[in-house]
Design a protein around this motif. Structure first.
Motif, PDB file in Angstrom:
ATOM      1  N   GLN A   1       0.855  -1.228  -0.181  1.00  0.00           N
ATOM      2  CA  GLN A   1      -0.160  -0.060  -0.043  1.00  0.00           C
ATOM      3  C   GLN A   1       0.777   1.160  -0.039  1.00  0.00           C
ATOM      4  O   GLN A   1       0.646   2.139  -0.625  1.00  0.00           O
ATOM      5  CB  GLN A   1      -0.990  -0.083   1.328  1.00  0.00           C
ATOM      6  CG  GLN A   1      -2.030   1.232   1.016  1.00  0.00           C
ATOM      7  CD  GLN A   1      -2.678   1.223  -0.136  1.00  0.00           C
ATOM      8  OE1 GLN A   1      -3.560   0.094  -0.316  1.00  0.00           O
ATOM      9  NE2 GLN A   1      -2.753   2.381  -0.634  1.00  0.00           N
ATOM     10  N   ALA A   2       1.841   1.229   0.806  1.00  0.00           N
ATOM     11  CA  ALA A   2       2.765   2.648   0.717  1.00  0.00           C
ATOM     12  C   ALA A   2       3.656   2.747  -0.368  1.00  0.00           C
ATOM     13  O   ALA A   2       3.468   3.867  -1.229  1.00  0.00           O
ATOM     14  CB  ALA A   2       3.887   2.196   1.737  1.00  0.00           C
TER      15      ALA A   2
ATOM     16  N   THR B   1       0.564   3.889  -2.816  1.00  0.00           N
ATOM     17  CA  THR B   1       0.384   5.353  -2.470  1.00  0.00           C
ATOM     18  C   THR B   1       1.427   6.361  -2.848  1.00  0.00           C
ATOM     19  O   THR B   1       0.962   7.313  -3.235  1.00  0.00           O
ATOM     20  CB  THR B   1       0.146   5.377  -1.171  1.00  0.00           C
ATOM     21  OG1 THR B   1      -0.657   4.621  -0.619  1.00  0.00           O
ATOM     22  CG2 THR B   1      -0.180   6.838  -0.680  1.00  0.00           C
TER      23      THR B   1
END
Length: 89
Positions: A54-55, A58
């Motif tokens: 997710q990081a 993002t």
């Protein structure tokens, strides 16, 4: 947890720096190596795989998980050969 991820749109050292910083933002103690030539990101982290992915997403990058190679043990090979022979009879 050790992760090996492929990030196909990591094109340069600035991209790898961005990915490293994104992962370190969720786990400051993570060890991260990102190589734009091979598109590989190796991470040793206490964060979950989902959090790391997710990081990276993002930060604007795509992730493909590297394929794992599973090798049968010699005992499994023998059992498979025995089964094949039994079926052939």
């Amino acid at each position: 947890m050790a992760l090996q991820l492929t990030v196909p749109n990591m094109a340069c050292s600035a991209c790898s720096d961005t990915i490293i910083k994104a992962i370190e933002a969720i786990d400051p103690s993570a060890t991260v190596q990102a190589d734009p030539k091979t598109k590989q990101v190796n991470v040793e982290t206490q964060a979950s795989e989902a959090s790391v992915k997710q990081a990276i997403a993002t930060a604007g990058y795509q992730i493909e998980t590297a394929m794992e190679t599973v090798t049968a043990t010699p005992a499994e090979d023998r059992a498979e050969e025995d089964l094949s022979q039994d079926l052939a009879q």
